[in-house]
Enzyme design. Structure first.
Site: not given
Ligand code: IPE
Ligand code: IPE
Ligand code: MG
Length: 248
Positions: A21, A69, A72
């Site tokens: 991350d 994700n 996004r």
């Protein structure tokens, strides 16, 4: 003594999992777009994979893309997916040179067909390697994985291929994507966030957690050594007392 020399070779964790991350923040600090952070993160991936294999880690699971994700911006998702395909293509030779086998966990059906095909090709091309297994978590989330396992178990019960009495922890584990691999002994998360973000929830029941403020693109071999040394200095009690462990 260097950090590497301080590592006890007889206590290397078999399986290390990493939540990589901080790519976006790393890029922002440098007034770059997030994609630049992801590209720079690939250098950390390469170094970490090679170092892990070299010091004798047998399984390395990298959280590369979570189910969440997908939410996004499309431009970032597309950039991540093309980076994945490019890296897999470029690195298959290095994986073979280092005797590393590639595997993947997650909802791989949800990947674009080209991404899936490239991944599958690299998995097949490295299938006979034995030094280390590199497991990429792609379109992965632990709740998705556990839900799928429950669904599969329910189907078997319904078809009378399984009896209720046969349900135990080992059976549940055998229905997870991670069935062929041991649970990780060590989980590392970079970037100073203290959360698990839907990663390996079942598998980390007794895993040692290690959090570092280092942003993923800055993560190097020395940081992996630091994490392993920290792990080696811990006492894993599994619910017992220290005194019991002495006689174990
Ligand atoms: C990790 O870095 C990479 C992925 C999740 C794909 P981030 O992109 O989450 O970076 P930050 O957390 O925004 O800094
Ligand atoms: C977790 O990082 C997923 C990966 C590293 C692939 P995120 O950056 O997506 O996690 P949150 O949203 O901050 O929890
Ligand atoms: Mg993040």
């Amino acid at each position: 003594m260097s950090l590497k020399e301080q590592i006890d070779k007889s206590k290397i964790p078999q399986h290390v999992a990493i939540i990589m991350d901080g790519n976006g923040r790393w890029a922002k600090q440098r007034q770059h777009d997030r994609t630049f952070g992801h590209e720079s993160g690939v250098i950390s991936v390469k170094e970490t994979v090679e170092t892990a294999a070299e010091i004798g880690i047998k399984y390395l699971t990298l959280y590369a893309f979570s189910s969440e994700n997908w939410n996004r911006p499309k431009s970032e998702v597309d950039a991540l997916m093309s980076l994945l395909v490019k890296t897999i293509n470029q690195e298959t030779k290095t994986l073979n040179d280092n005797n590393i086998r590639l595997k993947a966990i997650g909802d791989l059906q949800s990947l674009e067909s080209q991404t899936f095909a490239e991944l599958q090709k690299a998995i097949e091309n490295t299938a006979s390697n034995t030094q280390m297994t590199l497991i990429l978590a792609l379109s992965y989330s632990s709740r998705w994985e556990i839900t799928k396992a429950i669904e599969q178990i329910a189907i078997k019960l319904k078809n009378k291929e399984l009896q209720i009495e046969e349900i135990n922890q080992d059976l549940v584990s055998s229905f997870l994507n991670t069935a062929p691999y041991p649970d990780p002994e060590l989980l590392i998360r970079t970037s100073g966030e203290y959360r698990i973000s839907n990663f390996l929830l079942w598998q980390i029941a007794y895993t040692e957690l290690y959090f570092t403020p280092i942003l993923w693109p800055d993560f190097r071999s020395e940081n992996l050594y630091e994490a392993i040394l920290d792990y080696q200095n811990r006492e894993r009690r599994f619910g017992m007392t220290s005194e019991q462990l002495l006689n174990f």
